[in-house]
Design a protein around this motif. Structure first.
Motif, PDB file in Angstrom:
ATOM      1  N   ILE E 237      22.685  41.421  54.225  1.00 14.20           N
ATOM      2  CA  ILE E 237      23.484  40.245  54.593  1.00 14.20           C
ATOM      3  C   ILE E 237      22.939  38.977  53.951  1.00 14.20           C
ATOM      4  CG2 ILE E 237      24.226  38.785  56.522  1.00 14.20           C
ATOM      5  CD1 ILE E 237      24.000  41.255  58.327  1.00 14.20           C
ATOM      6  N   GLN E 238      21.607  38.821  53.962  1.00 13.43           N
ATOM      7  CA  GLN E 238      21.056  37.517  53.574  1.00 13.43           C
ATOM      8  C   GLN E 238      21.035  37.208  52.072  1.00 13.43           C
ATOM      9  OE1 GLN E 238      17.291  37.251  55.775  1.00 13.43           O
ATOM     10  NE2 GLN E 238      18.339  35.857  57.169  1.00 13.43           N
ATOM     11  N   PRO E 239      20.558  38.158  51.227  1.00 13.92           N
ATOM     12  CA  PRO E 239      20.355  37.772  49.817  1.00 13.92           C
ATOM     13  C   PRO E 239      21.524  37.059  49.149  1.00 13.92           C
ATOM     14  CG  PRO E 239      19.383  39.906  50.219  1.00 13.92           C
ATOM     15  CD  PRO E 239      20.126  39.528  51.477  1.00 13.92           C
ATOM     16  N   PRO E 240      22.758  37.595  49.224  1.00 17.74           N
ATOM     17  CA  PRO E 240      23.839  36.876  48.535  1.00 17.74           C
ATOM     18  C   PRO E 240      23.957  35.426  49.000  1.00 17.74           C
ATOM     19  CG  PRO E 240      24.693  38.660  49.933  1.00 17.74           C
ATOM     20  CD  PRO E 240      23.225  38.806  49.880  1.00 17.74           C
ATOM     21  N   ILE E 241      23.892  35.223  50.312  1.00 15.33           N
ATOM     22  CA  ILE E 241      24.000  33.851  50.835  1.00 15.33           C
ATOM     23  C   ILE E 241      22.864  32.996  50.289  1.00 15.33           C
ATOM     24  CG2 ILE E 241      23.989  32.466  52.951  1.00 15.33           C
ATOM     25  CD1 ILE E 241      25.024  35.006  54.411  1.00 15.33           C
ATOM     26  N   MET E 242      21.645  33.560  50.305  1.00 21.10           N
ATOM     27  CA  MET E 242      20.490  32.793  49.838  1.00 21.10           C
ATOM     28  C   MET E 242      20.651  32.431  48.361  1.00 21.10           C
ATOM     29  SD  MET E 242      17.809  35.242  51.808  1.00 21.10           S
ATOM     30  CE  MET E 242      16.244  34.598  51.220  1.00 21.10           C
ATOM     31  N   ARG E 243      21.124  33.397  47.565  1.00 17.42           N
ATOM     32  CA  ARG E 243      21.295  33.111  46.130  1.00 17.42           C
ATOM     33  C   ARG E 243      22.362  32.048  45.939  1.00 17.42           C
ATOM     34  NH1 ARG E 243      20.985  38.588  45.546  1.00 17.42           N
ATOM     35  NH2 ARG E 243      18.957  39.414  44.860  1.00 17.42           N
ATOM     36  N   ALA E 244      23.456  32.174  46.700  1.00 21.28           N
ATOM     37  CA  ALA E 244      24.576  31.255  46.503  1.00 21.28           C
ATOM     38  C   ALA E 244      24.167  29.813  46.779  1.00 21.28           C
ATOM     39  CB  ALA E 244      25.737  31.650  47.420  1.00 21.28           C
ATOM     40  N   LEU E 245      23.227  29.633  47.706  1.00 21.85           N
ATOM     41  CA  LEU E 245      22.896  28.263  48.137  1.00 21.85           C
ATOM     42  C   LEU E 245      21.673  27.688  47.436  1.00 21.85           C
ATOM     43  CD1 LEU E 245      23.552  28.702  51.954  1.00 21.85           C
ATOM     44  CD2 LEU E 245      24.998  27.523  50.293  1.00 21.85           C
ATOM     45  N   THR E 246      21.057  28.463  46.544  1.00 24.40           N
ATOM     46  CA  THR E 246      19.838  27.959  45.902  1.00 24.40           C
ATOM     47  C   THR E 246      19.931  28.102  44.385  1.00 24.40           C
ATOM     48  OG1 THR E 246      18.872  30.151  46.168  1.00 24.40           O
ATOM     49  CG2 THR E 246      18.308  28.518  47.833  1.00 24.40           C
ATOM     50  N   THR E 247      19.244  27.203  43.695  1.00 25.40           N
ATOM     51  CA  THR E 247      19.174  27.314  42.233  1.00 25.40           C
ATOM     52  C   THR E 247      17.948  28.155  41.875  1.00 25.40           C
ATOM     53  OG1 THR E 247      17.701  25.443  41.957  1.00 25.40           O
ATOM     54  CG2 THR E 247      20.063  24.960  42.096  1.00 25.40           C
ATOM     55  N   GLN E 248      17.983  28.708  40.669  1.00 26.95           N
ATOM     56  CA  GLN E 248      16.836  29.480  40.166  1.00 26.95           C
ATOM     57  C   GLN E 248      15.559  28.661  40.329  1.00 26.95           C
ATOM     58  OE1 GLN E 248      16.429  32.487  39.058  1.00 26.95           O
ATOM     59  NE2 GLN E 248      14.290  32.209  38.429  1.00 26.95           N
ATOM     60  N   ALA E 249      15.656  27.352  40.008  1.00 25.59           N
ATOM     61  CA  ALA E 249      14.474  26.476  40.083  1.00 25.59           C
ATOM     62  C   ALA E 249      13.950  26.422  41.506  1.00 25.59           C
ATOM     63  CB  ALA E 249      14.849  25.074  39.600  1.00 25.59           C
TER      64      ALA E 249
END
Ligand code: NA
Ligand code: NA
Ligand code: NA
Lengths: 437, 84, 437, 84, 437, 84
Positions: E237-249
């Motif tokens: 559940i979490q990873p996609p949301i976390m990726r969507a809301l954060t930049t690589q940096a």
């Protein structure tokens, strides 16, 4: 000065009765057998000690608050309760107790209020009995632990041995007939009592306690003692019967190597069994449900810490209190009864018949199966895990020094546990649906 | 009265043994079915048994003295803590 | 908006009372002593923490559902209950509570029904108290574990040291006199309360809690705290008294080597003791019965897994809940009472007198026995196992660097446990037979 | 009233200490009786004590480090399993 | 002959209903997920198995004695109870049950007396539910164990991460709104039910069970199942949301090394927290009090044996019975309800929102703090210990192979547990003070 | 009715999140206060952490096989005792 008198009147010697003396002797014998002779010590030590406590005069550890007030209380409280029950002061305590507790709930409430305000409380063992056995919980918890200790591998490798576990239950039902038969000798057992006595033949402690607590609580002490004592005597009871019913050749039969059973089968088996129980015999679901839960926790391999606890802390704690609670039923007035002798006699018969039935079933199966079964493993069908299986193994080695039957006997052995749980369920179902016999 | 009692006991015998046999026979069939099903759909080498096996061998492997020491250690580990 | 108001009115700050502040301070002190100074941490950590919880305002963790509704409930429910009790709304909560719970059972029932439908439940600590202490079970379970941890070897090797354990109980009864004496200073203790306070001198936690729960539940908090605190202070309380009552020469007495005791004696002893208790003092059978059961499980050697569980999982679990339950009695309204100061004062006196009595008894025995006893082991008779025995050993070594008294002191030390259990039984017997003093 | 209270307390003192002494004295006799009986009918060498002895020595035998390792192992054995 | 009929009528097949079939399927699925896929097996194995038992037809293991008599009893007893309730024999069992149990206590008493004399008893699972959950004890005991397993070190080293744990609770309250919103689609949740559903977003099993048992017992099964299932699904559940809301940096941010925290701080922290809870939110004291007690036992270092027991025997035993008790709420009539679908849907939304809120909070804090926070640890604020922290660590390593976030994520992770306990307290406070919505 | 329900839910949202934030913010302050207080009055070297550290290292130290043996031993130690 009258303090001294009160003190004297409160001593045990002052209240000691012959019955209690005898029971204390019996309990010491149980402890001796458990500690010195290794008779199922896990249960017989707490049971025997509980029996001692239950028979200490004036302590009333096995009494409810009301019973304690009636038997050991002051004359005043006795009179009050008799009056409350609408009976004369000279009425027997037992009668007053029955009137107060088995009549209207209001009456019971009132009596309770009376004795509590007078400072009488439930005895320690009575509390344990209420919490552990009357609630039906303790035997189930034990079964969770037993399930977590049981390896169904041998049974799954050779499922037809389940039938040996079925046959051995004949001991149970034959004993029911026997108990009823005894009523011709003036020993009046109700059908419920007869059924409870029969379960001794199941050679499975928790099952026996569970059934007795439901069908005949007053006989629970004798039944539990008989069950555990005879389980310990299996190495003496079974061999002669096994030898008598088998030829040297049969005892020498070497069974084919058991296949290794996959983890998957072991995980699914308890669920399959539970489903079957649920469909056929709802009254057996508490016992076998607990058993399957424990086994699933064991085999699933993902809840080892729960399985470990079920096999150790949980089962040990429960065993201590279960044993003490059973001991509370060794009070003289309940145990010192001709019925107890009948129960002990019937119990050993039950074991014998069960053993014989298992052996004969094995021989019968050999008429049809191509992989011959060594009839010695039939006797393991009475359960009494793992004692009975060891007996089969021992006799097998005597007949043929290369013939290791232990693993083969474990199949019928655990099947016997299932079988007697089923028998328990059937008896509870039928009896509870009967008009009181 | 005695008669009915005997009848009831006889009923218990018949239906009791009946149910026990019916149940365990069905269980035999169910188990065979299950095993055949599993073995055909999930053919497994002995691997599954491995953990159990190792466990067993392991516990056989350690010699009594080691075991004694360890158990003593466990006990000492317990005794160390003062009375509750 | 009024949600915010409700929220504010439901905060702890809004309900905080000075008494609770003080009690929280006291509980923090207990935790400090337990954690930093090692004062009987096994009990004082749960007790201290339980005390904290019990004094958190508005949480009502130590209250029954009815009390919680009265003290922390809405004005509506308060009015309803007052009406139910037939009292004015302005009546003190305590009075209403007493009327509702100590009157007719029906009234209690009705009140219960009222508050439950209004969504009030028993507090967590109240439940623990009811299950663990009011039922009398927890102290008994602890005693099973203590029995399983106790080695009677030293006592059996030198039985006459039992008398030291008897003498040291003088502290208990002297304190009862003292408590009654305090009533001349306006501190009105009933005889039951005085007896409960005296038991502090038994220097045995479970016994103290058991007696207090039966004779003076309201004082239980103070009594338990005093008992455990002073047990921890034994190394400070005893030495001066011991030195004052003994000469250098006496302290230097080297006692003869103890014989090794056979397993058989150790197995039979708990049964002999139980029999004696049963004959003489039924009211002491719960405590000593549990103690003997634990010891029999230990010594029998056939139920090690039960004995291990009794010494670990079972006693630890019970200790946690026993401690929290005792903590529930540290609520301000019960603890912040001049009586508490009296109890603390009497408690330390009890320890002192017990110590002195033990030492003097040892000296007295030396007038008759040929094998001289080192009077330093007399002080171990107060129990406080194993602290008191270590103190005896320490002083012995100071007097004579070759003089190891530890094993010799263990005899009176465990004798002290038996002695105070007997004293507990006597007091319960006599007091419960007295017309309320 | 105070008087009776004092009397009651005094009764407690007398009968309490009395019972305690009577009981423990009887226990002394009982124990002596038991020990003499056992020693005469079942004379035993120190063997009986052996298990306890060995236990003790065993636990003394293992050096702290071994103990540490073992306890660590036990702890690890526990910690391994995720939070219940 | 009619014995055979009775026997047949007592079989499960005879009573089997489609709903039960479906529920059994669902429970098997739960067991499969727990055992094969490792979905929180500690809880889902007992819950799933409990569900199986609860749905075995005619066994009535999840029924009270009265309900059992109504549903599975003879027509006679059914008629008697209907009459007692003053209703027609053809009335639905549920209605009769409600009338008998939620009316006057006397009526309930009478019904109880009737069925007990007729030989009906509470089902095994019903008893477990009453003792473990209805009493509110089991979740608290679990919290004691969890507290004893928790290391607050990382949190104390970087206290501001507590705010991440606060933000993540937004998932809870947003879900409450969502639940109310669903009522526009004809799914009528009361405010109490909505609150209970919201707590799923707390991602903490014991808290969810505790709240549900207080606010919406009928939904407890669905809520617990959703909570534990989604906790197991956190890695999905979490990873996609976390990726969507954060930049690589942002994901690459390396946080400064955590300082070592002194033992003293760790010992005092649970007391500070308890004090704060007590002052602000009394209704959260049971949960957080238990949590703090466990943690204090762990950190104090003077009661290791209590701490060990709390982390093992005690928590394991409780978990077994808690799981079975939750399973009793998986009975078809309670679980097979459109509401359940709503609950499952809302639950996953709650997790998503909570995750997002945590991440965004971290980003917001970076606008003010000089020591930058890696927003990936924000998602750990939903608790789901330790899964969520591991997820943060995994994504951190993907972004920067030298970036180990595990320890940093443990701070918000345990903060999340505190946060949801607080949220639980608030909801219980507000809802129980509302006029029934 | 629906309206009030929504209002109630909204109240929950506002006051709920409010309380959570207020509480945890206060906790942050409290913790900072506590830590600063302790560090200034009881300045401690890393010693305190030692036990934990050693525990960790210890449990890492022992290699799997040792662990296996020990666990097996523990299990055997348990299994030894017959069924309760
Ligand atoms: Na059997
Ligand atoms: Na003492
Ligand atoms: Na959370």
């Amino acid at each position: 000065m009258d303090t001294l008198l009160r003190l004297w009147q409160s001593t045990g010697i002052y209240h000691m009765q012959s019955g209690q003396m005898i029971m204390i002797g019996i309990c010491l014998l149980l402890l001796f057998l458990a500690i010195r002779k290794g008779f199922e010590p896990m249960l017989l030590v707490p049971i025997g000690f509980g029996g001692l406590l239950a028979n200490l005069p004036a302590a009333g550890l096995a009494f409810s608050a009301i019973e304690h007030a009636l038997v050991n209380g002051t004359p005043e409280i006795g009179a009050t309760l008799a009056q409350l029950a609408g009976l004369g002061t000279d009425t027997a305590d037992a009668t007053i107790y029955k009137t107060l507790t088995q009549g209207e709930p209001e009456l019971h409430q009132a009596a309770l209020h009376t004795v509590q305000t007078a400072g009488y409380n439930d005895g320690m063992l009575y509390t344990f009995y209420k919490v552990a056995i009357a609630s039906g919980i303790a035997p189930l918890v034990i079964f969770i632990g037993v399930g977590a200790m049981t390896d169904f591998g041998p049974l799954l490798a050779n499922p037809k041995t389940l039938l040996l576990g079925a046959a051995a239950q004949f001991g149970i039902f034959a004993t029911v007939m026997g108990a009823v038969g005894l009523s011709y000798f003036g020993m009046d057992f109700t059908i419920a009592e007869a059924a409870a006595i029969g379960i001794i033949g199941g050679a499975d402690g928790p099952t026996a306690i569970y059934v007795a607590s439901k069908l005949a609580p007053d006989l629970l002490g004798a039944i539990a003692v008989a069950a555990y004592s005879y389980m310990a005597l299996v190495p003496l009871i079974q061999p002669p019967i096994m030898r008598a019913l088998t030829t040297q050749a049969e005892r020498g039969i070497v069974m084919q190597q058991l296949r290794t059973v996959s983890k998957r089968e072991k995980i699914i088996f308890p669920i399959v069994m539970l489903a079957l129980v649920g469909l056929i015999l709802p009254d057996a679901t508490p016992l076998l449900g607990a058993f399957c839960l424990g086994n699933l926790m064991r085999e699933s391999g993902v809840v080892d810490r729960l399985s470990d606890t079920a096999q150790n802390a949980l089962i040990n704690i429960t065993t201590i209190f279960l044993g003490l609670a059973v001991g509370s039923k060794l009070a003289a007035d309940k145990f010192l009864d001709p019925k107890t002798l009948g129960i002990l006699a019937l119990g050993i018969v039950a074991f014998g018949i069960g053993t014989a039935a298992g052996v004969l079933m094995a021989k019968a199966m050999n008429l049809f199966c191509k992989h011959k079964i060594n009839p010695l493993i039939g006797s393991a069908g009475v359960s009494a895990v793992p004692m009975a299986a060891r007996v089969s193994n021992k006799l097998g080695l005597q007949a043929n020094p290369q013939n290791y039957l232990l693993m083969h006997a474990m199949g019928p052995n655990v099947a016997g546990v299932i079988g007697s749980a089923i028998a328990a369920g059937v008896m509870i179902t039928i009896v509870s649906n009967l008009p009181a016999g | 009265m005695q008669a009915t009692l005997l009848e009831q006991a006889f009923d218990l015998l018949i239906f009791g043994m009946g149910t026990v046999f019916v149940f365990l026979t069905l269980l035999v069939f169910a188990v065979n079915l299950m095993s055949r099903f599993i073995q055909s759909f999930f053919p497994e080498p002995v691997i599954e048994e491995a953990p159990v096996a190792t466990r067993k061998t392991a516990s056989d492997a350690i010699d009594p003295t080691t075991l004694a020491v360890i158990q003593a250690a466990i006990r000492q580990h317990r005794d160390k803590q003062s009375r509750g």
